[in-house]
Design a protein around this motif. Structure first.
Motif, mmCIF file in Angstrom:
data_model
loop_
_atom_site.group_PDB
_atom_site.id
_atom_site.type_symbol
_atom_site.label_atom_id
_atom_site.label_comp_id
_atom_site.label_asym_id
_atom_site.label_seq_id
_atom_site.Cartn_x
_atom_site.Cartn_y
_atom_site.Cartn_z
ATOM 1 N N UNK A 54 0.830 -1.194 0.000
ATOM 2 C CA UNK A 54 0.000 0.000 0.000
ATOM 3 C C UNK A 54 0.873 1.256 0.000
ATOM 4 N N UNK A 55 1.920 1.246 0.795
ATOM 5 C CA UNK A 55 2.840 2.379 0.856
ATOM 6 C C UNK A 55 3.487 2.620 -0.513
ATOM 7 N N UNK A 56 3.918 1.557 -1.153
ATOM 8 C CA UNK A 56 4.525 1.679 -2.473
ATOM 9 C C UNK A 56 3.516 2.223 -3.484
ATOM 10 N N UNK A 57 2.295 1.742 -3.427
ATOM 11 C CA UNK A 57 1.252 2.225 -4.334
ATOM 12 C C UNK A 57 0.979 3.704 -4.165
ATOM 13 N N UNK A 58 0.919 4.156 -2.927
ATOM 14 C CA UNK A 58 0.679 5.584 -2.658
ATOM 15 C C UNK A 58 1.840 6.420 -3.177
ATOM 16 N N UNK A 59 3.051 5.937 -3.004
ATOM 17 C CA UNK A 59 4.223 6.678 -3.491
ATOM 18 C C UNK A 59 4.248 6.747 -5.020
ATOM 19 N N UNK A 60 3.884 5.653 -5.679
ATOM 20 C CA UNK A 60 3.860 5.655 -7.147
ATOM 21 C C UNK A 60 2.783 6.614 -7.658
ATOM 22 N N UNK A 61 1.609 6.575 -7.052
ATOM 23 C CA UNK A 61 0.543 7.499 -7.449
ATOM 24 C C UNK A 61 0.980 8.945 -7.191
ATOM 25 N N UNK A 62 1.630 9.182 -6.071
ATOM 26 C CA UNK A 62 2.144 10.526 -5.779
ATOM 27 C C UNK A 62 3.154 10.983 -6.815
ATOM 28 N N UNK A 63 4.025 10.066 -7.246
ATOM 29 C CA UNK A 63 5.021 10.403 -8.267
ATOM 30 C C UNK A 63 4.343 10.752 -9.589
ATOM 31 N N UNK A 64 3.327 10.001 -9.965
ATOM 32 C CA UNK A 64 2.596 10.276 -11.210
ATOM 33 C C UNK A 64 1.901 11.630 -11.128
ATOM 34 N N UNK A 65 1.290 11.912 -9.993
ATOM 35 C CA UNK A 65 0.614 13.207 -9.804
ATOM 36 C C UNK A 65 1.608 14.356 -9.920
ATOM 37 N N UNK A 66 2.783 14.185 -9.330
ATOM 38 C CA UNK A 66 3.791 15.245 -9.358
ATOM 39 C C UNK A 66 4.290 15.485 -10.782
ATOM 40 N N UNK A 67 4.527 14.423 -11.541
ATOM 41 C CA UNK A 67 4.979 14.577 -12.926
ATOM 42 C C UNK A 67 3.913 15.294 -13.751
ATOM 43 N N UNK A 68 2.667 14.871 -13.620
ATOM 44 C CA UNK A 68 1.575 15.522 -14.362
ATOM 45 C C UNK A 68 1.405 16.979 -13.932
ATOM 46 N N UNK A 69 1.569 17.252 -12.657
ATOM 47 C CA UNK A 69 1.462 18.635 -12.176
ATOM 48 C C UNK A 69 2.603 19.488 -12.722
ATOM 49 N N UNK A 70 3.790 18.908 -12.864
ATOM 50 C CA UNK A 70 4.904 19.635 -13.463
ATOM 51 C C UNK A 70 4.606 20.031 -14.903
ATOM 52 N N UNK A 71 4.004 19.114 -15.652
ATOM 53 C CA UNK A 71 3.610 19.417 -17.031
ATOM 54 C C UNK A 71 2.509 20.476 -17.049
ATOM 55 N N UNK A 72 1.503 20.299 -16.205
ATOM 56 C CA UNK A 72 0.375 21.230 -16.177
ATOM 57 C C UNK A 72 0.811 22.645 -15.809
ATOM 58 N N UNK A 73 1.634 22.784 -14.794
ATOM 59 C CA UNK A 73 2.073 24.131 -14.413
ATOM 60 C C UNK A 73 2.969 24.737 -15.485
ATOM 61 N N UNK A 74 3.785 23.909 -16.138
ATOM 62 C CA UNK A 74 4.617 24.416 -17.230
ATOM 63 C C UNK A 74 3.778 24.956 -18.374
ATOM 64 N N UNK A 75 2.732 24.234 -18.743
ATOM 65 C CA UNK A 75 1.840 24.699 -19.807
ATOM 66 C C UNK A 75 1.145 25.991 -19.391
ATOM 67 N N UNK A 76 0.667 26.035 -18.167
ATOM 68 C CA UNK A 76 -0.006 27.245 -17.684
ATOM 69 C C UNK A 76 0.952 28.439 -17.670
ATOM 70 N N UNK A 77 2.175 28.222 -17.248
ATOM 71 C CA UNK A 77 3.158 29.304 -17.229
ATOM 72 C C UNK A 77 3.468 29.789 -18.647
ATOM 73 N N UNK A 78 3.559 28.849 -19.594
ATOM 74 C CA UNK A 78 3.801 29.247 -20.984
ATOM 75 C C UNK A 78 2.639 30.060 -21.538
ATOM 76 N N UNK A 79 1.422 29.667 -21.200
ATOM 77 C CA UNK A 79 0.260 30.421 -21.667
ATOM 78 C C UNK A 79 0.215 31.823 -21.077
ATOM 79 N N UNK A 80 0.634 31.954 -19.823
ATOM 80 C CA UNK A 80 0.586 33.258 -19.154
ATOM 81 C C UNK A 80 1.811 34.127 -19.447
ATOM 82 N N UNK A 81 2.803 33.587 -20.150
ATOM 83 C CA UNK A 81 4.014 34.365 -20.438
ATOM 84 C C UNK A 81 3.748 35.511 -21.410
ATOM 85 N N UNK A 82 2.656 35.448 -22.129
ATOM 86 C CA UNK A 82 2.361 36.506 -23.104
ATOM 87 C C UNK A 82 1.238 37.435 -22.651
#
Length: 142
Positions: free
Chosen positions: A17-45
């Motif tokens: 269970x601990x490993x599963x939570x950590x893997x899900x957390x890692x996936x969420x963090x990677x997706x959030x990194x992409x999402x914030x990067x896209x949002x920052x690029x959109x707001x750069x102009x």
């Protein structure tokens, strides 16, 4: 009523269970990194009164601090700061390359985009450095 068994003592979660939570957390963090990067690029102009405003610079700093903190908390490893940083850097690199059609997301004459890349990169660097220097937390049960 006296024949009821006591609930099992609270302890660390099972390893799977601990490993599963950590893997899900890692996936969420990677997706959030992409999402914030896209949002920052959109707001750069974003312009107000014809002038560029640096809202994406502050978003990059704030979001990268939160992402770095959450990555460590979710994964539990110091290297986890790389999980949101790698896709963020990759997205910024792709945004700075001109396509065959001539499209470009981050132009060299956009001071906000350049400041956003520098501020975001420095934020990830500082957060990673802080993780390296942080004292090792005590091990449970040891």
């Amino acid at each position: 009523m006296e024949d009821q068994e006591a609930p099992p003592p609270a302890g660390p979660p099972p390893r799977l269970l601990d490993l599963g939570v950590r893997v899900v957390g890692a996936i969420v963090v990677v997706l959030a990194g992409v999402l914030t990067g896209v949002l920052e690029l959109l707001l750069a102009t974003v312009r107000v009164g014809g002038q560029l405003v640096g809202v994406s610079v502050f978003l990059a700093i704030g979001a990268n601090i939160v992402l770095s903190w959450f990555a460590y908390e979710a994964v539990g490893r110091r290297w986890a700061v790389a999980l949101p940083a790698v896709p963020w850097f990759a997205l910024m690199a792709v945004a700075a390359i001109r396509t065959n059609e001539g499209d470009l997301l981050l132009a060299g004459d956009n001071w906000v985009g350049l400041a956003m890349i520098v501020a975001g990169a420095m934020t990830f660097a500082v957060m990673g450095f802080r993780q390296i220097l942080a004292p090792q937390p005590p091990m449970l049960g040891g």
